[in-house]
Motif scaffolding. Structure first.
Motif, mmCIF file in Angstrom:
data_model
loop_
_atom_site.group_PDB
_atom_site.id
_atom_site.type_symbol
_atom_site.label_atom_id
_atom_site.label_comp_id
_atom_site.label_asym_id
_atom_site.label_seq_id
_atom_site.Cartn_x
_atom_site.Cartn_y
_atom_site.Cartn_z
ATOM 1 N N LEU A 149 0.771 -1.206 0.158
ATOM 2 C CA LEU A 149 -0.065 -0.002 -0.076
ATOM 3 C C LEU A 149 0.910 1.203 0.046
ATOM 4 C CD1 LEU A 149 -2.659 1.554 0.300
ATOM 5 C CD2 LEU A 149 -2.595 1.027 2.673
ATOM 6 N N GLU A 151 0.314 5.402 -0.165
ATOM 7 C CA GLU A 151 -0.475 6.585 -0.312
ATOM 8 C C GLU A 151 0.172 7.834 -0.142
ATOM 9 O OE1 GLU A 151 -2.663 5.224 2.999
ATOM 10 O OE2 GLU A 151 -1.455 6.314 4.366
ATOM 11 N N GLY A 161 -6.362 5.065 1.136
ATOM 12 C CA GLY A 161 -5.649 4.107 1.786
ATOM 13 C C GLY A 161 -6.108 3.302 2.806
ATOM 14 N N CYS A 162 -6.544 4.094 3.488
ATOM 15 C CA CYS A 162 -7.141 3.637 4.913
ATOM 16 C C CYS A 162 -8.724 2.599 4.288
ATOM 17 C CB CYS A 162 -7.796 4.621 5.809
ATOM 18 S SG CYS A 162 -6.352 5.254 6.783
ATOM 19 N N SER A 165 -7.397 -0.675 2.679
ATOM 20 C CA SER A 165 -6.550 -1.519 3.734
ATOM 21 C C SER A 165 -7.738 -2.196 4.513
ATOM 22 C CB SER A 165 -5.835 -0.626 4.612
ATOM 23 O OG SER A 165 -5.126 -1.348 5.624
ATOM 24 N N ILE A 175 -1.709 -6.667 4.333
ATOM 25 C CA ILE A 175 -0.840 -5.419 3.621
ATOM 26 C C ILE A 175 0.530 -5.890 4.147
ATOM 27 C CG2 ILE A 175 -0.422 -3.068 3.849
ATOM 28 C CD1 ILE A 175 -3.181 -3.874 2.764
ATOM 29 N N GLU A 177 3.550 -4.400 2.963
ATOM 30 C CA GLU A 177 4.141 -3.018 3.217
ATOM 31 C C GLU A 177 3.290 -1.984 3.165
ATOM 32 O OE1 GLU A 177 8.576 -2.673 2.280
ATOM 33 O OE2 GLU A 177 7.625 -4.397 0.818
ATOM 34 N N ARG A 178 3.454 -0.904 3.967
ATOM 35 C CA ARG A 178 2.775 0.592 3.910
ATOM 36 C C ARG A 178 3.776 1.568 3.658
ATOM 37 N NH1 ARG A 178 -3.023 1.533 6.631
ATOM 38 N NH2 ARG A 178 -3.712 3.515 5.318
ATOM 39 N N THR A 180 4.549 5.847 2.387
ATOM 40 C CA THR A 180 3.916 7.193 2.281
ATOM 41 C C THR A 180 4.975 8.001 1.322
ATOM 42 O OG1 THR A 180 2.833 7.213 4.156
ATOM 43 C CG2 THR A 180 3.191 9.270 3.265
#
Length: 369
Positions: A149, A151, A161-162, A165, A175, A177-178, A180
């Motif tokens: 993810l 964002e 994104g939220c 997810s 998920i 990896e996340r 930004t």
């Protein structure tokens, strides 16, 4: 009824400069076309409609100033706007304090209508609805289980994104990896190089960076599916810079909060009129056109009820009770108690031959397909 003196004024708040300029200008042009066509049909009870636009620059501070200016003009009866969710949220509070009706064609952050402000209406779909729709398609139809993810550091990026997810995890997805990224960034080779190779979809929540993340993936030899929110359902800012990368490997899956042109009666005819007047459609012109027509219809109903030039309260009341069938969605408009349009849908699109092609469509949760 009309003495020939008074004019009905509506306002347009949109980013007419900056990153969102192309999108904001298209939004304003679609509203202007709706106004031109209504005036050609006699206006509203003989009153001519004037649309006055202001550039909010995609900025919260400027958006507040624009809202203050609109509210300070008693002759402005309603607003079509804004585009960016953060700007719309800030402006909505000002409109609410002055009982000025606002309909946003595009802003999708769920927080906008969770406050249930009586004068605020959202024509498009919400991020929680669209995020859930694309998560279900990825999980149930395409068999995706491990997502990266990415964002942007924006209200829209975080909201999208939220929403994705939450829905993906609820279905049993993971998920992996996340990350930004900053809005406006263009160089994502280091980001892509740092990703683990055992994911099966990269989901991006944001707008202007998507094409460059996709190109960095393909440059690195990553062939996994690139999926995104409707920030990438955009010819100028996604399709054109992405180029051939959009069809390499597993390609892309991009959601939109309106069906592709031709799937709803009247949408192709509108597109032809818009193109003849302004050029090709790149994003949400259909929603913007319908949103303007909704406001116009509400003002007309307010005139009919009052038997005179309407006030803002009358327009808001008429909007709440409006019966309207447009060209963006198959079902007629229906507001819920929060001001969301229950007729809005989520469409999912792939890219073929340099254009988006719709492959699925999902109604809002709780509504029959």
């Amino acid at each position: 009824m009309n003495s020939g003196v008074e004019t009905i004024r509506i306002a347009i708040g949109a980013p007419l400069s900056g990153n969102g300029e192309v999108l904001g200008v298209e939004m304003a042009q679609a509203v202007e076309l709706a106004v031109e066509e209504q005036n050609a049909s006699g206006g509203i009870a003989g009153f001519v409609i004037a649309a006055e636009k202001a550039d909010d620059q995609g900025s919260v501070e400027t958006g507040r100033q624009v809202a203050d200016d609109f509210c300070g003009r008693p002759d402005v009866l309603g607003v079509v706007g804004h585009y960016n969710s953060n700007v719309t949220l800030a402006a909505a509070e000002i409109y609410a304090a002055h009982n000025l009706g606002m309909i946003t064609p595009i802003a999708s952050d769920t927080a906008l209508t969770e406050r249930a402000l009586p004068n605020v209406f959202r024509f498009t779909n919400r991020d929680d609805q669209t995020g859930a729709a694309i998560a279900r398609h990825l999980h149930d139809v395409l068999g995706k289980r491990r997502a990266v993810l990415v964002e942007t550091e924006t209200m829209y990026g975080h909201s999208m994104g939220c929403a994705f997810s939450r829905a993906f995890l609820s279905l049993g997805g993971r998920i992996a990896e996340r990350r930004t990224v900053r809005e406006g960034s263009r160089h994502f080779d280091p980001l892509v190089a740092s990703l683990r190779a055992n994911f099966d979809v990269l989901f991006y929540g944001g707008s202007f960076e998507g094409a460059y993340i996709l190109k960095a993936m393909r440059h690195a030899g990553l062939r996994q599916l690139f999926a995104s929110g409707d920030g990438c359902w955009d010819t100028t800012n996604f399709l054109e810079p992405a180029g051939d990368a959009a069809t390499v490997g597993e390609g892309v899956l991009v959601l939109s909060a309106t069906p592709e042109l031709g799937r709803v009666a009247g949408s192709n005819e509108f597109a032809a009129r818009y193109m003849a007047r302004f050029g090709p459609i790149g994003n949400y012109a259909v929603n913007s056109y319908d949103a303007a027509r909704v406001l116009i219809a509400a003002i007309k109903d307010a005139v009919d009820d009052a038997k005179r030039y309407p006030d803002r309260s009358g327009v808001v009341a008429a909007m709440r009770n409006l019966h309207f069938r447009g060209i963006a969605y198959r079902d007629p408009l229906e507001w819920d108690q929060k001001g969301d349009n229950l007729a809005a849908v989520t469409a999912l699109n792939v890219v073929e031959s340099g254009r988006f092609r719709q492959v699925a469509e999902t109604p809002q949760a709780g509504r029959a397909a």
